[in-house]
Design a protein around this motif. Sequence first.
Motif, PDB file in Angstrom:
ATOM      1  N   ASP A  84       0.840  -1.202   0.000  1.00  0.00           N
ATOM      2  CA  ASP A  84       0.000   0.000   0.000  1.00  0.00           C
ATOM      3  C   ASP A  84       0.871   1.246   0.000  1.00  0.00           C
ATOM      4  O   ASP A  84       1.958   1.281   0.604  1.00  0.00           O
ATOM      5  N   GLU A  85       0.393   2.287  -0.674  1.00  0.00           N
ATOM      6  CA  GLU A  85       1.130   3.538  -0.766  1.00  0.00           C
ATOM      7  C   GLU A  85       0.279   4.705  -0.262  1.00  0.00           C
ATOM      8  O   GLU A  85      -0.955   4.668  -0.331  1.00  0.00           O
ATOM      9  N   LEU A 109      -0.385   8.556  -1.117  1.00  0.00           N
ATOM     10  CA  LEU A 109      -0.232   9.593  -2.131  1.00  0.00           C
ATOM     11  C   LEU A 109      -0.722  10.917  -1.557  1.00  0.00           C
ATOM     12  O   LEU A 109      -1.828  10.999  -0.997  1.00  0.00           O
ATOM     13  N   GLU A 116       2.831  16.868  -5.870  1.00  0.00           N
ATOM     14  CA  GLU A 116       2.380  15.563  -5.412  1.00  0.00           C
ATOM     15  C   GLU A 116       3.586  14.670  -5.193  1.00  0.00           C
ATOM     16  O   GLU A 116       4.645  14.858  -5.797  1.00  0.00           O
ATOM     17  N   LYS A 142       4.527  10.389  -3.399  1.00  0.00           N
ATOM     18  CA  LYS A 142       4.005   9.195  -2.740  1.00  0.00           C
ATOM     19  C   LYS A 142       5.127   8.454  -2.056  1.00  0.00           C
ATOM     20  O   LYS A 142       6.310   8.636  -2.365  1.00  0.00           O
ATOM     21  N   LYS A 146      -4.327  10.095   0.026  1.00  0.00           N
ATOM     22  CA  LYS A 146      -4.949   8.910  -0.563  1.00  0.00           C
ATOM     23  C   LYS A 146      -4.136   7.665  -0.236  1.00  0.00           C
ATOM     24  O   LYS A 146      -2.909   7.683  -0.319  1.00  0.00           O
ATOM     25  N   VAL A 197      -3.355   4.154  -1.683  1.00  0.00           N
ATOM     26  CA  VAL A 197      -3.428   3.541  -3.008  1.00  0.00           C
ATOM     27  C   VAL A 197      -2.956   2.093  -2.916  1.00  0.00           C
ATOM     28  O   VAL A 197      -1.905   1.792  -2.342  1.00  0.00           O
ATOM     29  N   ARG A 198      -3.767   1.204  -3.496  1.00  0.00           N
ATOM     30  CA  ARG A 198      -3.433  -0.234  -3.524  1.00  0.00           C
ATOM     31  C   ARG A 198      -3.607  -0.754  -4.943  1.00  0.00           C
ATOM     32  O   ARG A 198      -4.725  -0.698  -5.479  1.00  0.00           O
ATOM     33  N   GLY A 242      -2.808   0.544  -7.652  1.00  0.00           N
ATOM     34  CA  GLY A 242      -3.251   1.595  -8.561  1.00  0.00           C
ATOM     35  C   GLY A 242      -4.634   2.146  -8.273  1.00  0.00           C
ATOM     36  O   GLY A 242      -5.070   3.091  -8.928  1.00  0.00           O
ATOM     37  N   LYS A 243      -5.337   1.564  -7.296  1.00  0.00           N
ATOM     38  CA  LYS A 243      -6.684   2.020  -6.955  1.00  0.00           C
ATOM     39  C   LYS A 243      -6.685   2.715  -5.586  1.00  0.00           C
ATOM     40  O   LYS A 243      -5.993   2.285  -4.665  1.00  0.00           O
ATOM     41  N   VAL A 244      -7.477   3.771  -5.471  1.00  0.00           N
ATOM     42  CA  VAL A 244      -7.600   4.504  -4.211  1.00  0.00           C
ATOM     43  C   VAL A 244      -8.583   3.771  -3.302  1.00  0.00           C
ATOM     44  O   VAL A 244      -9.747   3.562  -3.679  1.00  0.00           O
ATOM     45  N   GLU A 294      -9.569   8.060   1.006  1.00  0.00           N
ATOM     46  CA  GLU A 294      -9.155   9.416   0.651  1.00  0.00           C
ATOM     47  C   GLU A 294      -9.712  10.391   1.682  1.00  0.00           C
ATOM     48  O   GLU A 294     -10.841  10.248   2.163  1.00  0.00           O
TER      49      GLU A 294
END
Length: 611
Positions: free
Chosen positions: A245-246, A248, A260, A262, A292, A294-295, A297-299, A302
């Motif tokens: 997980d990231e 952002l 921005e 991450k 956000k 992000v996993r 590529g999907k949020v 948020e």
Amino acid sequence: MNKLRIVACLAALGLSSASAQEWKPAGDKIMTTWGENLDYKNPHPEYPRPQLERTGNWKNLNGLWKYAIVDQAASAAPSNWDGDILVPFAVESALSGVGKSLSKDQALWYKNEISLPSRWQKGKTLLHFGAVDWRCDVYVNGQHVGQHEGGFDPFSFDISAALKKGEKQEVVIRVWDPTSDGPQPRGKQINNPHGIWYTPVSGIWQTVWAESVPTTYIVDSKQTPDVDKSSLTVSANIAGAKSGDELLVEAFDGKQKIAEAKASADGTINLPLSNVSLWNPDSPKLYDLKLKVVRGGKVVDEAKSYFAMRKITMKADEQGIQRMYLNDEFVFHYGPLDQGWWPDGLHTPPSDEALKFDVVKTKEMGFNMIRKHIKVEPARWYRHCDSIGILVWQDMPSGDLGGNTWDMQPGKVSNGQHDKDRTPESEAIHKKEWKTIMDKLHNFPSIVIWVPFNEAWGQFKTKEITEWTMKYDPSRLVNSASGGNFAYVGHILDIHNYPDAAMPDPRLFGDKFILALGEFGGFGLPLDGHTWQEKDNWGYVSFKNKEELADRYQKAVTDLSKLIPRGLSAAVYTQTTDVEVETNGLMTYDRKVIKIPENTLKKMHSVLYKK
């Protein structure tokens, strides 16, 4: 007319017997206009957490709850309830509709049946409290979901496992608050109000709300500006994070994205910024943030936040005297001692409009600072200071008073000589709550000074507490003990002197500490129809009319201005409003009369900011 005929008449009017007996203020004390016009069906409806907003899936739970005051020894929830209480107002307040006191031998219980959307049960459901004074146990559908100690900090519990199928859920809360009979931080509350000590505040006194979040969600964030490097350091506490997980972070100036970056979900982001404006009282520029998770590529979660670029530092001027510099410029700090009390709501303002009013009027009067005196406000108050442009000196609420001596004259007290010997339990309570307060308030840029102690009120281990505070948050300055006792630690040496302006001796201390006058003034003017009680009100000095008051205040400001070139860097005038029997406010307690016009004060104060 008999009871049946009353019910019949009410039914004909479209009313019920219950609605005919609904909320009204308790007692006969003065009220603010906001209290007089309070919509009891929708008190404090605003989103309460401006530094971490998820506005889509939340529900405000303020309103009428059931309450009961019972023997403290009873462990089970009461079967009979005393009536209704209007949350989020303390049980002692007029706006609670109750107006009853609570002793250390009693417990205060609340009950409410709430309705939550069934779809919320697909993720996590959090139950949030802005503040509850002091020890709070929370039960949902009979299950104990958590306990919290601390009267000034927000907290929450994950209640997902306790929810029943369907929308209806029962919430029961038990509160114990010994006020001045316990060692916990309490500020100006006392069981026997008199003089500078005010009515107790027990139980819920800030917004209660529920929130639906994903199984992985942002709990909180930490944002610290670095003006010299033109960057913002951001980290987040993320519950339920998975490997990979990231986090952002996106920064915005209005609708324009300006930066921005991450990092891993448990990492720290250094967000570079260019061509940003610096925050100051004349230009309180704020920037928006989006956080956000992000996993793949999907949020997955948020939240919105905001930040400002500003720095506060101590350095010597050309005379070798230590000064406070805001963004590398000397700015004299001048503001009122702000107690944050209300005649109808006590610690709780009647509305957000009322909360903002004090900040707006302070700015209109030509002050650039507020010393928030041994109280922590709801988060929205700090948001108002951020956006309006007011520097904040934040006090730690005092507690466990008595048992030590006070010497407010610097130079006479050796390091730690008069510190109080507190019990390990008392020390632990203080340290825990101070850390939590600093954590919860960290992101508000208006706060530039931390004040761990005031006037030897429960003051203990001054050197240790101050040095820890400095290390824990190096982005702010620390005023170790406003008014003494002085352990000669921290950044600021701060004396109190009533009624006249004075300062520490710059020949002895000017090369080591920023010199401040943490309290002075206290000019009293009781106004008929606007006092807490009809007689026996007081100020440090009392006047008969507004003209006398204005003349004396003008002299005080003139005297104060002469101290700035000698080395004084800040001053705090007592105080924003009258509070209970104190009539030394620039405004009356009900905020209906401003004793010296705003424009007159602003003109007086302009001499203090000349460069």
